[in-house]
Design a protein around this motif. Structure first.
Motif, PDB file in Angstrom:
ATOM      1  N   ASN A   1       0.824  -1.217   0.000  1.00 52.53           N
ATOM      2  CA  ASN A   1       0.000   0.000   0.000  1.00 52.53           C
ATOM      3  C   ASN A   1       0.853   1.260   0.000  1.00 52.53           C
ATOM      4  O   ASN A   1       0.531   2.232   0.665  1.00 52.53           O
ATOM      5  CB  ASN A   1      -0.931   0.007   1.213  1.00 52.53           C
TER       6      ASN A   1
ATOM      7  N   ASN B   1       2.268   4.724  -0.793  1.00 53.68           N
ATOM      8  CA  ASN B   1       1.806   5.974  -1.398  1.00 53.68           C
ATOM      9  C   ASN B   1       2.964   6.966  -1.337  1.00 53.68           C
ATOM     10  O   ASN B   1       4.011   6.663  -0.766  1.00 53.68           O
ATOM     11  CB  ASN B   1       0.548   6.506  -0.687  1.00 53.68           C
TER      12      ASN B   1
ATOM     13  N   LYS C   1       4.360   7.700   2.217  1.00 55.55           N
ATOM     14  CA  LYS C   1       5.097   6.577   2.795  1.00 55.55           C
ATOM     15  C   LYS C   1       6.433   6.369   2.094  1.00 55.55           C
ATOM     16  O   LYS C   1       7.432   6.028   2.731  1.00 55.55           O
ATOM     17  CB  LYS C   1       4.272   5.285   2.705  1.00 55.55           C
TER      18      LYS C   1
END
Length: 185
Positions: free
Chosen positions: A94, A96, A99
């Motif tokens: 996940n 993005n 991050k």
């Protein structure tokens, strides 16, 4: 499994090793290499971060064979490989933009702190003055580490996102083109 996919994976790994070795051997600012970014990307994206971690170790060993081996190699290699863990645990599937930048910054700061503690231990007096002198001398190198890590991380994840979007768009067009024919069967 498609036998060509294993050959493609091997080609990608060998290409990344080549790029990593070249990035260390060609003229560049100190610490401005793609190695930490490769590890971060490997942890977040690849199916086998162990293979990519091995690729980074091989690239480091090959380039260090030319540049010269040193006593802090385990510390440097360990810091680079910590990025695989950061990529796997912080970014994961996940990832993005926030991050990815955070992971890159964490890896850069970790590398700066740990490797310079190692330098202090082997090259400076074991005093607070020695520690201060070591970290003060290291500050100019940190700007290159940070810039290289952010640039290469952005490059790896950006190219990956563009490729994934392109493949997704092509698959979407193919599905749109084939679904009506199947529905009418």
């Amino acid at each position: 499994m498609n036998p060509n996919s294993n050959l493609q994976r091997l080609a990608i790994v060998l290409a990344m090793i080549g790029v990593a070795v070249a990035s260390r051997l060609l003229p560049h600012p100190p610490n401005f290499t793609p190695l930490a970014a490769m590890c971060l990307f490997a942890g977040a994206v690849t199916v086998s971060p162990r293979i990519m971690a091995a690729a980074v170790i091989i690239a480091m060993l090959v380039s260090d064979a030319v540049l010269g081996f040193h006593s802090l190699m385990p510390v440097v290699y360990g810091c680079l490989l910590a990025n695989v863990f950061i990529g796997r645990k912080l970014l994961g599937a996940n990832a993005n933009a926030f991050k990815i930048v955070a992971g890159s910054l964490i890896g850069s700061v970790l590398f700066f702190l740990v490797t310079n503690l190692g330098v202090w231990f082997v090259a400076y007096p074991s005093t607070l003055t020695g520690l201060t002198a070591c970290f003060t001398a290291a500050i100019p190198f940190f700007q290159y580490t940070l810039a290289g890590d952010l640039l290469y991380t952005g490059l790896f994840f950006g190219v990956y996102a563009l490729a994934a979007n392109s493949v997704g768009a092509v698959r979407g067009k193919l599905q749109l083109a084939t679904v009506p024919a199947r529905v009418g069967e």
